[in-house]
Design a protein around this motif. Structure first.
Motif, mmCIF file in Angstrom:
data_model
loop_
_atom_site.group_PDB
_atom_site.id
_atom_site.type_symbol
_atom_site.label_atom_id
_atom_site.label_comp_id
_atom_site.label_asym_id
_atom_site.label_seq_id
_atom_site.Cartn_x
_atom_site.Cartn_y
_atom_site.Cartn_z
ATOM 1 N N ASP A 125 -6.477 12.486 6.049
ATOM 2 C CA ASP A 125 -7.490 13.528 5.910
ATOM 3 C C ASP A 125 -8.899 13.046 6.225
ATOM 4 O O ASP A 125 -9.771 13.839 6.549
ATOM 5 N N ASN A 126 -9.137 11.722 6.105
ATOM 6 C CA ASN A 126 -10.502 11.243 6.343
ATOM 7 C C ASN A 126 -10.508 9.904 7.075
ATOM 8 O O ASN A 126 -9.500 9.207 7.142
ATOM 9 N N ASN B 107 -8.576 11.223 13.064
ATOM 10 C CA ASN B 107 -8.069 10.243 12.103
ATOM 11 C C ASN B 107 -6.592 9.955 12.325
ATOM 12 O O ASN B 107 -5.782 10.008 11.406
ATOM 13 N N CYS B 108 -6.242 9.640 13.546
ATOM 14 C CA CYS B 108 -4.845 9.454 13.938
ATOM 15 C C CYS B 108 -4.638 8.038 14.477
ATOM 16 O O CYS B 108 -5.484 7.505 15.184
ATOM 17 N N LEU B 109 -3.501 7.445 14.121
ATOM 18 C CA LEU B 109 -3.103 6.144 14.645
ATOM 19 C C LEU B 109 -1.745 6.260 15.318
ATOM 20 O O LEU B 109 -0.891 7.030 14.878
ATOM 21 N N ALA B 110 -1.544 5.477 16.353
ATOM 22 C CA ALA B 110 -0.237 5.359 17.007
ATOM 23 C C ALA B 110 0.320 3.993 16.656
ATOM 24 O O ALA B 110 -0.367 2.980 16.772
ATOM 25 N N ILE B 111 1.563 3.969 16.186
ATOM 26 C CA ILE B 111 2.253 2.723 15.853
ATOM 27 C C ILE B 111 3.358 2.539 16.894
ATOM 28 O O ILE B 111 4.285 3.343 16.960
ATOM 29 N N VAL B 112 3.237 1.492 17.697
ATOM 30 C CA VAL B 112 4.167 1.265 18.797
ATOM 31 C C VAL B 112 5.156 0.168 18.410
ATOM 32 O O VAL B 112 4.759 -0.936 18.033
ATOM 33 N N ALA C 123 0.859 -1.191 0.000
ATOM 34 C CA ALA C 123 0.000 0.000 0.000
ATOM 35 C C ALA C 123 0.894 1.240 0.000
ATOM 36 O O ALA C 123 2.034 1.193 0.446
ATOM 37 N N CYS C 124 0.342 2.337 -0.508
ATOM 38 C CA CYS C 124 1.076 3.602 -0.476
ATOM 39 C C CYS C 124 0.087 4.763 -0.506
ATOM 40 O O CYS C 124 -1.051 4.597 -0.938
ATOM 41 N N GLY C 125 0.534 5.920 -0.041
ATOM 42 C CA GLY C 125 -0.315 7.093 -0.060
ATOM 43 C C GLY C 125 0.201 8.181 0.862
ATOM 44 O O GLY C 125 1.172 7.999 1.593
ATOM 45 N N TRP C 126 -0.473 9.336 0.797
ATOM 46 C CA TRP C 126 -0.100 10.481 1.610
ATOM 47 C C TRP C 126 -0.696 10.362 3.001
ATOM 48 O O TRP C 126 -1.864 10.034 3.159
ATOM 49 N N MET C 127 0.124 10.617 4.013
ATOM 50 C CA MET C 127 -0.327 10.690 5.392
ATOM 51 C C MET C 127 0.465 11.802 6.082
ATOM 52 O O MET C 127 1.454 12.290 5.545
ATOM 53 N N TYR C 128 0.019 12.168 7.245
ATOM 54 C CA TYR C 128 0.714 13.169 8.050
ATOM 55 C C TYR C 128 1.409 12.455 9.204
ATOM 56 O O TYR C 128 0.857 11.528 9.791
ATOM 57 N N ARG C 129 2.612 12.904 9.517
ATOM 58 C CA ARG C 129 3.399 12.309 10.593
ATOM 59 C C ARG C 129 3.667 13.376 11.652
ATOM 60 O O ARG C 129 4.019 14.506 11.334
ATOM 61 N N ASP D 201 -8.884 4.119 8.565
ATOM 62 C CA ASP D 201 -9.381 2.766 8.842
ATOM 63 C C ASP D 201 -8.675 1.743 7.955
ATOM 64 O O ASP D 201 -8.303 0.664 8.406
ATOM 65 N N ARG D 202 -8.476 2.097 6.695
ATOM 66 C CA ARG D 202 -7.785 1.211 5.753
ATOM 67 C C ARG D 202 -6.328 1.011 6.182
ATOM 68 O O ARG D 202 -5.825 -0.104 6.192
ATOM 69 N N CYS D 203 -5.656 2.094 6.573
ATOM 70 C CA CYS D 203 -4.266 2.005 7.043
ATOM 71 C C CYS D 203 -4.182 1.159 8.301
ATOM 72 O O CYS D 203 -3.291 0.327 8.438
#
Length: 150
Positions: A132-133, A116-121, A45-51, A138-140
């Motif tokens: 953005d949505n 729309n934020c996830l934490a990756i530990v 998968a690939c795409g734009w996200m904010y970090r 949810d897909r990520c």
């Protein structure tokens, strides 16, 4: 077959146990993620996200409003999550998150205040990413959880 004591260069899933390499019988996590792995690996998968910026303190209101960085993320089949400034494949990545070492993925909105934020530990860090949505996050999250808990 690799020499005793060191992992082989390329992970290949074992027929009987997909989490172990058929070449060296070591777990996927022990295989190194290097530049040659990235060029040979298939993109999942690939795409734009904010970090979230590094070393941000979400409890401090002044830092909580710092600008998140828009990055192009690429998730590879071997578990490497790479982010860079643009989607050009020749751009040198700014960082990598080894999703094979991921211990938890959870909703980061309560901690960051960003929708729309996830934490990756991982054992080394906690990385916050957002989109953005709701559909995209949810897909990520689904992709990340599949890699973390496969």
């Amino acid at each position: 077959m690799s020499r005793k004591g060191e992992p082989c260069n390329k992970f290949a899933a074992n027929i009987f146990n997909k989490a172990k390499c058929q070449n060296c019988f070591r777990p996927r996590e022990e295989h190194l993620l290097n530049d040659s792995d990235m060029s040979q690996a298939k993109v999942t998968a690939c795409g734009w996200m904010y970090r979230a910026p590094d070393l941000i303190d979400f409890t401090n209101p002044a830092q909580r409003s710092r600008k998140w960085q828009r990055r192009w993320f690429v998730l590879f089949e071997h578990g490497g999550l790479v982010f860079s400034l643009d989607e050009n494949p020749s751009t040198i990545p700014q960082g990598t998150i080894n999703m094979n070492q991921c211990t938890e993925v959870y909703d980061g909105q309560g901690r960051t205040g960003k929708e729309n934020c996830l934490a990756i530990v991982t054992p080394d860090s906690v990385d916050y990413v957002s989109t953005d949505n709701k559909f995209d996050i949810d897909r990520c999250g689904l992709f990340f959880c599949l890699l973390c808990f496969a």
